[in-house]
Structures are given as C-alpha cells and as structure tokens.
Design a protein around this motif. Structure first.
Motif, PDB file in Angstrom:
ATOM      1  N   ASN A  38     -52.873  32.447  62.253  1.00  0.00           N
ATOM      2  CA  ASN A  38     -51.458  32.486  62.627  1.00  0.00           C
ATOM      3  C   ASN A  38     -51.149  33.934  63.003  1.00  0.00           C
ATOM      4  OD1 ASN A  38     -48.822  31.531  62.845  1.00  0.00           O
ATOM      5  ND2 ASN A  38     -48.414  31.640  60.646  1.00  0.00           N
ATOM      6  N   VAL A  39     -50.861  34.153  64.279  1.00  0.00           N
ATOM      7  CA  VAL A  39     -50.909  35.508  64.836  1.00  0.00           C
ATOM      8  C   VAL A  39     -49.521  36.108  65.029  1.00  0.00           C
ATOM      9  CG1 VAL A  39     -51.742  36.852  66.815  1.00  0.00           C
ATOM     10  CG2 VAL A  39     -53.082  34.917  65.984  1.00  0.00           C
ATOM     11  N   ALA A  51     -46.325  35.405  55.023  1.00  0.00           N
ATOM     12  CA  ALA A  51     -45.606  34.512  54.095  1.00  0.00           C
ATOM     13  C   ALA A  51     -46.103  33.079  54.261  1.00  0.00           C
ATOM     14  CB  ALA A  51     -44.103  34.594  54.350  1.00  0.00           C
ATOM     15  N   GLN A  52     -46.268  32.628  55.493  1.00  0.00           N
ATOM     16  CA  GLN A  52     -46.726  31.255  55.741  1.00  0.00           C
ATOM     17  C   GLN A  52     -48.161  31.044  55.248  1.00  0.00           C
ATOM     18  OE1 GLN A  52     -45.909  31.047  59.966  1.00  0.00           O
ATOM     19  NE2 GLN A  52     -44.012  29.905  59.642  1.00  0.00           N
ATOM     20  N   ALA A  53     -48.964  32.103  55.301  1.00  0.00           N
ATOM     21  CA  ALA A  53     -50.352  31.981  54.841  1.00  0.00           C
ATOM     22  C   ALA A  53     -50.423  31.792  53.322  1.00  0.00           C
ATOM     23  CB  ALA A  53     -51.161  33.202  55.266  1.00  0.00           C
ATOM     24  N   TYR A  54     -49.361  32.183  52.623  1.00  0.00           N
ATOM     25  CA  TYR A  54     -49.291  31.900  51.187  1.00  0.00           C
ATOM     26  C   TYR A  54     -48.760  30.490  50.933  1.00  0.00           C
ATOM     27  CZ  TYR A  54     -50.653  36.501  49.646  1.00  0.00           C
ATOM     28  OH  TYR A  54     -51.383  37.627  49.398  1.00  0.00           O
ATOM     29  N   ASN A  55     -47.853  30.033  51.783  1.00  0.00           N
ATOM     30  CA  ASN A  55     -47.288  28.690  51.605  1.00  0.00           C
ATOM     31  C   ASN A  55     -48.257  27.587  51.979  1.00  0.00           C
ATOM     32  OD1 ASN A  55     -44.903  29.765  50.749  1.00  0.00           O
ATOM     33  ND2 ASN A  55     -43.897  29.651  52.753  1.00  0.00           N
ATOM     34  N   TRP A  56     -49.136  27.859  52.944  1.00  0.00           N
ATOM     35  CA  TRP A  56     -50.032  26.830  53.485  1.00  0.00           C
ATOM     36  C   TRP A  56     -51.453  27.365  53.455  1.00  0.00           C
ATOM     37  CZ3 TRP A  56     -47.125  22.639  54.265  1.00  0.00           C
ATOM     38  CH2 TRP A  56     -45.762  22.819  54.554  1.00  0.00           C
ATOM     39  N   PRO A  57     -52.293  26.882  52.542  1.00  0.00           N
ATOM     40  CA  PRO A  57     -53.663  27.402  52.435  1.00  0.00           C
ATOM     41  C   PRO A  57     -54.475  27.293  53.724  1.00  0.00           C
ATOM     42  CG  PRO A  57     -53.120  26.026  50.540  1.00  0.00           C
ATOM     43  CD  PRO A  57     -51.959  25.910  51.486  1.00  0.00           C
ATOM     44  N   VAL A  58     -54.117  26.365  54.611  1.00  0.00           N
ATOM     45  CA  VAL A  58     -54.877  26.188  55.856  1.00  0.00           C
ATOM     46  C   VAL A  58     -54.618  27.348  56.842  1.00  0.00           C
ATOM     47  CG1 VAL A  58     -53.119  24.786  57.056  1.00  0.00           C
ATOM     48  CG2 VAL A  58     -55.565  24.401  57.535  1.00  0.00           C
ATOM     49  N   LEU A  59     -53.590  28.137  56.575  1.00  0.00           N
ATOM     50  CA  LEU A  59     -53.251  29.239  57.484  1.00  0.00           C
ATOM     51  C   LEU A  59     -53.766  30.581  56.961  1.00  0.00           C
ATOM     52  CD1 LEU A  59     -49.487  28.415  58.261  1.00  0.00           C
ATOM     53  CD2 LEU A  59     -51.549  27.562  59.408  1.00  0.00           C
ATOM     54  N   ARG A  60     -54.214  31.426  57.890  1.00  0.00           N
ATOM     55  CA  ARG A  60     -54.484  32.838  57.618  1.00  0.00           C
ATOM     56  C   ARG A  60     -53.672  33.633  58.627  1.00  0.00           C
ATOM     57  NH1 ARG A  60     -59.026  33.443  54.357  1.00  0.00           N
ATOM     58  NH2 ARG A  60     -59.376  31.393  53.439  1.00  0.00           N
ATOM     59  N   ALA A  61     -53.474  34.901  58.348  1.00  0.00           N
ATOM     60  CA  ALA A  61     -52.581  35.687  59.203  1.00  0.00           C
ATOM     61  C   ALA A  61     -53.322  36.779  59.958  1.00  0.00           C
ATOM     62  CB  ALA A  61     -51.483  36.301  58.354  1.00  0.00           C
ATOM     63  N   ALA A  62     -52.765  37.117  61.138  1.00  0.00           N
ATOM     64  CA  ALA A  62     -53.118  38.340  61.853  1.00  0.00           C
ATOM     65  C   ALA A  62     -51.797  39.066  62.093  1.00  0.00           C
ATOM     66  CB  ALA A  62     -53.805  38.025  63.168  1.00  0.00           C
ATOM     67  N   SER A  83     -48.998  48.076  56.035  1.00  0.00           N
ATOM     68  CA  SER A  83     -48.989  47.545  54.662  1.00  0.00           C
ATOM     69  C   SER A  83     -49.252  46.037  54.656  1.00  0.00           C
ATOM     70  CB  SER A  83     -47.692  47.924  53.930  1.00  0.00           C
ATOM     71  OG  SER A  83     -46.647  47.090  54.340  1.00  0.00           O
ATOM     72  N   LEU A  84     -48.754  45.319  55.666  1.00  0.00           N
ATOM     73  CA  LEU A  84     -49.067  43.882  55.765  1.00  0.00           C
ATOM     74  C   LEU A  84     -50.570  43.678  55.951  1.00  0.00           C
ATOM     75  CD1 LEU A  84     -46.240  42.573  58.147  1.00  0.00           C
ATOM     76  CD2 LEU A  84     -46.503  42.002  55.716  1.00  0.00           C
ATOM     77  N   ALA A  85     -51.175  44.550  56.745  1.00  0.00           N
ATOM     78  CA  ALA A  85     -52.600  44.389  57.085  1.00  0.00           C
ATOM     79  C   ALA A  85     -53.493  44.477  55.847  1.00  0.00           C
ATOM     80  CB  ALA A  85     -53.016  45.433  58.120  1.00  0.00           C
ATOM     81  N   LEU A  86     -52.979  45.082  54.788  1.00  0.00           N
ATOM     82  CA  LEU A  86     -53.761  45.210  53.558  1.00  0.00           C
ATOM     83  C   LEU A  86     -53.739  43.933  52.728  1.00  0.00           C
ATOM     84  CD1 LEU A  86     -52.523  48.772  52.558  1.00  0.00           C
ATOM     85  CD2 LEU A  86     -54.826  48.166  53.337  1.00  0.00           C
ATOM     86  N   ASP A  87     -52.877  42.984  53.101  1.00  0.00           N
ATOM     87  CA  ASP A  87     -52.746  41.751  52.317  1.00  0.00           C
ATOM     88  C   ASP A  87     -54.031  40.918  52.414  1.00  0.00           C
ATOM     89  OD1 ASP A  87     -50.178  40.008  51.161  1.00  0.00           O
ATOM     90  OD2 ASP A  87     -51.899  38.802  51.833  1.00  0.00           O
ATOM     91  N   ARG A  88     -54.389  40.251  51.313  1.00  0.00           N
ATOM     92  CA  ARG A  88     -55.657  39.514  51.323  1.00  0.00           C
ATOM     93  C   ARG A  88     -55.607  38.257  52.192  1.00  0.00           C
ATOM     94  NH1 ARG A  88     -55.406  35.202  47.884  1.00  0.00           N
ATOM     95  NH2 ARG A  88     -53.542  35.177  46.583  1.00  0.00           N
TER      96      ARG A  88
END
Ligand code: NI
Length: 258
Positions: A38-39, A51-62, A83-88
C-alpha cells in the motif's frame, strides 16, 4: 484453488476507498491475493498506509512524497516520512521519481526530492519504488548516480521501451507491470511482459488507477491483479501459476515479507 498473488503497488490509502475498504479487502482475499504493498504519495497517505497496515495484516506500507507533490516537500515532510519509514510495517520507500508528463512540480524540485528519497532508502536498507513518466533518461541517470548500495529498485507500472527495460535489468532492477498489459493497443507493454526474465518481474494494480480490461473505466482494486497476471501469462504463453509463483517469490524476497 489456493492462490498466492502479491500486488506490489496499490493505493488503498486513496480517498476512493474510504467508504468500502472492508469489502475491498474481502474481495482481494477471495481472489487469492496474499499481500498488497500500500503505497504512499504524500505525508497524509503515507501515514494512512502505515495505519492501514496495522489494521489489515494483508497490507504492508511504502512511504514517500510523489514527484507531483515535490513542490510541497519541506523539512517537516522529511521528518515525518523518515520516522514513518522506521516502522516495522513499512517495507519500501515509494513512490518517488520524476513525472515530466504532468509536470505538477518544477523539475529541479522533483529531482531534489527524488534524490532525498533514494538516500533515505539506502540509509534504512529498504527497496525503493520508482514512478517514471516521460522522464526515462533522467530517472536512469539519477539512479546511476545515487543507486549504488540500494537494496532493490522497482520500476512501477513500467511504460518504457524494451531498450529502456534492458538498461534497468542490467542495473538489477525489477520491472512491475500493471493493467495496461491487458489493453488492446498496448503492444509495447506486452513485448516487455514477454521478455523480462521471470526473476525480475512483479505485478501490481496501482489501484484505484489503471483498471485492467474488461473493467477499464471503473475504479481499480487489488482483486483485479488476477487480470494483470492473466495478461502477463498470455503475453508469455505460459500458465498463470508460473507467473504467480515467480512474481510472489520476487516480491517476498524484495520486500522481506516473511
Ligand atoms: Ni501509484
């Protein structure tokens, strides 16, 4: 049939999905999509992607600020994106690059912001997702200058010639194909689809944009990545399973999804 397709590029953080995201997620899971990158394209959408990547395990973020928004990029945006880029849950920096088609930001600023993102990706050892519209030569030049030591480079929604693709492949980049591979007149994209080595290939939707046939004109969503896979398989004359296996392995390795 169990499928395991990875959509390497979508924008579920786009307001187009604000009303029915749960249904969109249900449909992509039904379609056999096992992960979606999710870009982000500005500060708001990058925050939303995480935030969505935490709500939905199927999503990861860029996360990144798109070249269209380069003119708005300032110290505060740099601080937030870093700082967002450091998120797991963040697996890549993107999308970043150059857009000389719409030129919504001055080219000099686009270049500066592009270089900033490439340096961030290197510092954090994250792959980078590149947006290149009518800026092939400058994108390649900057990647040549800044690209050493990058963990991985994805040419998102690749739209160049085979000559350009070969230069990208020589530099070790991935080529990600989207809905246009299903368009009747997209002869060039199908040539790319047929020739890119399988271990360099990714598939994506770029939802809500670039809806594949036969839904062209409607809002796009990650479930439609199946149609992109079918388009690529048809161009190569192979089974869809072969494309799914290769592109998912590539994405899993590149974005370290396991
Ligand atoms: Ni995009």
């Amino acid at each position: 049939m169990t499928r395991d397709i990875i959509d390497s590029h979508a924008h579920l953080n786009d307001p187009a999905f604000s009303r029915d995201l749960p249904e969109v997620i249900a449909r992509l899971q039904e379609a056999g999509v096992s992960a979606v990158i999710n870009v982000g394209y500005d500060v708001r959408s990058s925050r939303e992607a995480v935030a969505q990547a935490y709500n939905w395990p199927v999503l990861r973020a860029a996360v990144a600020v798109h070249p269209h928004e380069a003119a708005t990029f300032n110290e505060e945006s740099a601080r937030v994106i870093r700082s967002l880029a450091l998120d797991r849950r963040v697996v890549a920096i993107g999308e970043t690059g150059l857009d000389y088609y719409r030129n919504l930001s001055p080219r000099r600023q686009q270049e500066e912001v592009f270089r900033w993102h490439l340096r961030l990706a290197k510092q954090l050892n994250l792959p980078v997702i590149i947006h290149d519209r009518d800026a092939h030569q400058d994108v390649l030049r900057i990647l040549r200058e800044e690209g050493r030591a990058l963990r991985g480079v994805v040419m998102h929604c690749f739209s160049g010639s085979w000559e350009m693709a070969r230069q990208c492949l020589d530099m070790g980049f991935y080529i990600s194909l989207a809905g246009p591979v299903t368009f009747k007149n997209a002869v060039k994209v199908r040539e790319i689809a047929a020739r890119v080595p399988l271990d360099r290939l990714l598939v994506e939707t770029d939802a809500p944009y670039l809806t594949p046939e036969p839904y062209r004109g409607q809002r796009n969503e990650p479930a439609n990545v199946c149609l992109v896979v079918e388009g690529v398989a048809a161009a190569r004359g192979v089974a869809v399973e072969e494309i799914i296996e290769a592109t998912s392995n590539n994405a899993r390795q590149l974005f370290r999804l396991d």
